[in-house]
Design an enzyme around this catalytic site. Sequence first.
Site: not given
Ligand code: NDP
Length: 484
Positions: A264, A395, A298, A190
Amino acid sequence: MAFEYAPAPESRALLDLASTYGLFIGGEFVDGSGSSFKSVSPATEEVLAEIAEATEVDVDRAVGAARRAYARTWSRMPGSERAKYLYRIARIISERSRELAVLESLDNGKPIRESRDVDLPLVSAYFFYYAGWADKLEYASPSWQPDGGRGRAPAPLGVAAQIIPWNFPLLMLAWKIAPALACGNTVVLKPAETTALTALYFGEICQQADLPPGVVNIITGAGETGRALVTHADVDKVAFTGSTEVGKEIARAVAGTKKSLTLELGGKAANIVFDDAPIDQAVEGIVNGIFFNQGHVCCAGSRLLVQESVFDDVMVRLKRRMRTLRVGDPLDKNTDVGAINSPQQLAKIRELSAVGEAEGAERWSAPCELPDRGYWFPPTVFTGVSQAHRIAREEIFGPVLSVLTFRTPAEAVEKANNTPFGLSAGVWTDKGSLILWMANELRAGVVWANTFNQFDPTSPFGGYKESGYGREGGRHGLEAYLAH
Ligand code: NDP
C-alpha cells in the site's frame, strides 16, 4: 478569523511511559542486541523514550518466536478461539483508548481531536470486525474453499512480516495485525522509527489479553531492521505500507521467493468539484481531504480539480475557511492541524513548496502563528498549477494543496488519471449519474462521492498502478492472509 479560545489541553496523567523500551518478542519485552534510538515529540522536540534498535539477530529471534507460535498454537486453534482473543484485544483498546490517543498525539504530532475521534475508534473497530471473521473464513468466498466446497476454512500463510509507516501508527497496526491473526497467521511487525511507542503499548495489550506468546512480535528500528525482516528466509508473507520507492525495493527483494506480498504505497488523489456541487460542503471536504492529519495521508486529496466556472467562488470560500484552522499543540482539544512528524518530512514539504513557487505556481498560506519549537508548516494552497509541475505530480505528504481547473467531465477524468498513482479520488456534484460515470472512469482504488477520507473496516482499501496492490479491510482484506 478564528475565535480566541482558551487553551484546552488533554491531560497526560493517564500515561505511564517508561524511559526505555526493549523489543516485544515471544510475549515479553526483551533487550535488543544492538544500539537504541530516541523517540521525540514533533510538537516540542521533547525526548519521550529511548527505544531498542533491532538487529538481524533480533529479527531472527522474533521470526523464530512467530514460527513456533504458528506451528504449536495459533494455526491449530479453532477460529472461534482466535476470535475470543481478538475481541478481547478490541475491548481493551476501547477501554484504554483515551490513554492511547494521548500517546499517539504526543508521539506523532496529530491533533488529539483526530486520534481520539478517528484513529482510536477505527483501531478497535478493525479488531472487532476481523474478530467476527475468524470463525467464518469458509464463508468469505466460495472460490477459496480448497476442498471443492465442503466448507473447510482456507489455510493461513504462516509468519507475516508487516512494516508500517508513521502517519497512522496504531491504525496501520490494526489494518495489518487484525486480519492476519483472524486468518491464523502469526506476525512480526515493525513500526516506523519516529512513531513506535503505541505499537509497544500494543505489546502490553497483547500481554493483558493473554495472547499466546509469539503470536504478535513487535520489533523497532529503522530501514535496516525493515530490510532484515523482509529478507528473512522464514517469512511467508510481507505486508508493507509506505513510500513507493521502498515498496519497489521490497517487491524486488521478494521477487522469486515463495513469499506473498501486499503493498500500500503513495498517492496523489484528485478531489474533483463540479459547478453544481454544494460549495460549502465541498470546501469542508477539501479541507478534510488535505489538512486532516497534516496531509500525512496516502489517500489525501492533494490535487484539487475545480470546474472553471466556480473556481473564484471556491477559492474565496476555501481561503476563508483556511483562516479559521487552528494550528498548534496536538494535545489541545481545539487544534485542527498539528505538528509535522519529523524534521526530514518538514524538509521535504519545504523543498517541494519552494519548487512549486520556482516553477511559477502562486503560493498562499493561512496566516497563523507557529510555535517556536517543534516542526510546523502552515496550511498552504497553490493556484496556477499545471499538470507538469512537480507539486501536481509528486506526493508532498504535508498540508499543501495544488489547485487545477477543468471545463468538462472528460477533462476532469483525464487530468485526475494523469498520475502514476491510483489510490483514491473524490467527486463533488449534485448528479448521481455523474458520480457513477466518474467512479467508473477514475483509475483509483477508492472513489468518495460528496465526502472524503472516510474509512470503515468493512470496506476494502488499496490502489492501482504505483499505489500498490492487494486490498486491506473488508472481506477482500482476508484474501491477503490466506492460501487460496
Ligand atoms: P518509508 O517508505 O521509508 O517508510 C515506511 C516504513 O518502511 C517505515 O517503517 C520504515 O522504517 C520502513 N523502511 C524504510 N526503508 C526500508 C527498507 N529498505 N526495507 C524495509 N522497510 C523499510 O517512508 P518514510 O517514512 O521515509 O517517508 C518518505 C515518504 O514516503 C514520505 O515523504 C511520503 O511521501 C511517503 N509515505 C507514504 C506513505 C503512505 O502511506 N502512502 C506513508 C509514509 C510515507 P523507518 O521509518 O524506521 O525508516
